[in-house]
Structures are given as C-alpha cells and as structure tokens.
Design an enzyme around this catalytic site. Structure first.
Site, PDB file in Angstrom:
ATOM      1  N   CYS A 111      -9.952  72.767   0.559  1.00  0.00           N
ATOM      2  CA  CYS A 111     -10.825  73.869   0.481  1.00  0.00           C
ATOM      3  C   CYS A 111     -10.450  75.004   1.303  1.00  0.00           C
ATOM      4  O   CYS A 111     -10.398  75.252   2.688  1.00  0.00           O
ATOM      5  CB  CYS A 111     -12.103  73.701   0.874  1.00  0.00           C
ATOM      6  SG  CYS A 111     -13.480  74.761   1.407  1.00  0.00           S
ATOM      7  N   CYS A 148     -13.007  76.502   3.623  1.00  0.00           N
ATOM      8  CA  CYS A 148     -13.066  75.785   4.813  1.00  0.00           C
ATOM      9  C   CYS A 148     -12.086  76.159   5.966  1.00  0.00           C
ATOM     10  O   CYS A 148     -12.235  76.124   7.278  1.00  0.00           O
ATOM     11  CB  CYS A 148     -12.903  74.138   4.540  1.00  0.00           C
ATOM     12  SG  CYS A 148     -14.018  73.598   3.178  1.00  0.00           S
TER      13      CYS A 148
END
Length: 272
Positions: free
Chosen positions: A34, A37
């Site tokens: 991600c 993230c």
C-alpha cells in the site's frame, strides 16, 4: 516519549488493549503493498517519538483475522484504543497538522513542544551555561528535526557565528516547506550582516545599517520601517538591497504575521 511497535494477533491484547488503560494506543492497520501506508508510516512514527502514546502497527496480510475482527476494509486504517476499547480513527493519509490536532484532542502533549519551551526560556536568559546544554539536549533527542535545527541556527547567528549557523541550515530537509522558508530567511540575515560591513557613511547607508542591526536583533518592526524608508528614497539603493531585506524579514515572520501583511502592502505601494 511514546513508542512504535509491530503487533500480531497473538500479542494484540497484551501489547494494545492492556496498555490502553494507561495511555492511548494508535493502531495502524497497513499493508506492505500500500503506497499511502508508506507515506503515513514515517509521520506516525515521528509523532510517536514526540507524544506519549504507543503506535501499534498491524500488517493486515499477516494478520487477516485482526483486520476482519475490526472491520478493516481499506488501508491505511488507524484506530484509537483507550480503556480497552477500539474506536474509529481515520482511513487514508492525514497531513501532519491534522494528525497533531487529533493527538491534542486525545489530551496528548508533544514532548518536543515542552523541550522547545524550555529552550526558549533558557534563550531568554542569554546565559550560555543554560542555553548550550538545552540545545544539546534538543539535538540529541531530535537530531533531524527541522525546528531544532532552525533553533540552533538562530542561536549561532545571534552569537555571530555565521559559519556554524549555515551548517545547521544545510541539514534542514528541503521538503519541509515551512522550515525551508525560515531557513532562507536566516540565510538572508547572514547575507545582510555581511553587507553591513561594506557600508559607507551616506544618509542611506546609515539608515540601512540601522534597519539591518534591528533585524539582526529581532526587532523586525523597526527593521521593516527602516528598510521601507530606504526603498521610498531610493529603490535601486545597493542593487535593491532594502527591498530584498524586507523580503527576508517576511520569510522570518511568516506570511500570516500582521507585520508581514502590513509592510508587504506598504512595500507594494512604495514600488508601484
């Protein structure tokens, strides 16, 4: 100062739920694939070093049961745990100012803010015996923090050590826009100090020197008024030095400061 830990399902109760009765715990549900993230992670880790909370990082791919139990559908998903209860936080990436607002609502205070206040108090005394240890403490605890590096540069600039001030300014992260603007302003002060040594004894030189000394002492209201007088009398004075000096002070004050707003308008009126 808080801490940042990696947590799995087996450790969740002991590492997250139980400690939340003593201090808030932020759970960062993330995935290695991600992109957002990876943007959020360093921000949260940085804040965990400043505030008294635990950051618990949970990889949803390695702990799918945890993600399912708390209804995590997208990442990053940050939850707030207090008194053993897991509460909604936010999904996605928040900018640092909003993250700090969130922490403030949780009743958390940055240890960095406290240390900066202690340094400013020591600086107000102008006692090297207090200032240097306070600065050393800040640099040790937060070696890459732009605010601390700016404080160090300001201190040595006030002491007349332009070379050492410049060294600290070079360490500031160029991606930190606010810090970069301030650093540019401090570099402008260094340039200003050097230019004062070459002045003559004309009326304009005397006026510019007085404004420059005021700026170096932090008396920005007097400095801006003095530089403006020079601009009004001779825009081209020493290759536009007075106008450039005013821009330096604007950077030091920030665009929202009342002095900046007032004198930027007056400068525009003088020029046009």
């Amino acid at each position: 100062m808080g801490q940042s830990i990696v947590v799995n399902q087996a450790e969740f109760e002991q590492a997250v739920l139980q400690p939340s009765f003593e201090q808030p715990v932020l759970v960062d549900f993330f995935a290695t694939w991600c992109g957002p993230c990876q943007l959020l992670k360093p921000l949260l880790e940085k804040l965990a070093q400043e505030y008294d909370f635990t950051l618990a990082k949970v990889d949803i791919d390695a702990n799918p049961e945890l993600a399912k139990a708390f209804g995590v559908e997208g990442v990053p998903d940050v939850r707030i745990v207090s008194q053993g209860q897991v509460q909604e936080g936010f999904v996605g990436v928040l900018p640092e100012p909003q993250l700090r607002e969130l922490l403030a609502k949780l009743g958390l205070r940055s240890s960095l803010e406290q240390d900066l206040a202690a340094f400013d108090a020591a600086l107000a005394t102008a006692d090297p015996a207090e200032i240097v240890p306070a600065l050393t403490n800040l640099l040790t605890r937060y070696p890459n923090n732009s605010q601390i590096l700016l404080k160090a540069a300001q201190l040595y600039l006030l002491q007349g050590d332009d070379a050492l001030a410049s060294q600290y300014l070079e360490l500031i992260d160029p991606s930190d826009r606010d810090a970069t603007d301030m650093a540019d302003g401090l570099r402008g002060l260094i340039t200003l100090r050097q230019s004062l040594a070459d002045l003559g004894d004309s009326d304009l030189d005397t006026a510019f020197a007085a404004a420059g000394q005021a700026a170096l002492k932090g008396d920005f209201a007097t400095a801006l008024e003095g530089f403006l007088v020079v601009v009004e009398r001779d825009r081209a004075y020493r290759n536009d030095s007075a106008r450039k000096a005013m821009l330096t002070v604007f950077k030091l004050l920030g665009s929202g400061d009342p002095l900046t707003i007032t004198y930027r308008k007056r400068l525009m009126q003088a020029l046009y």
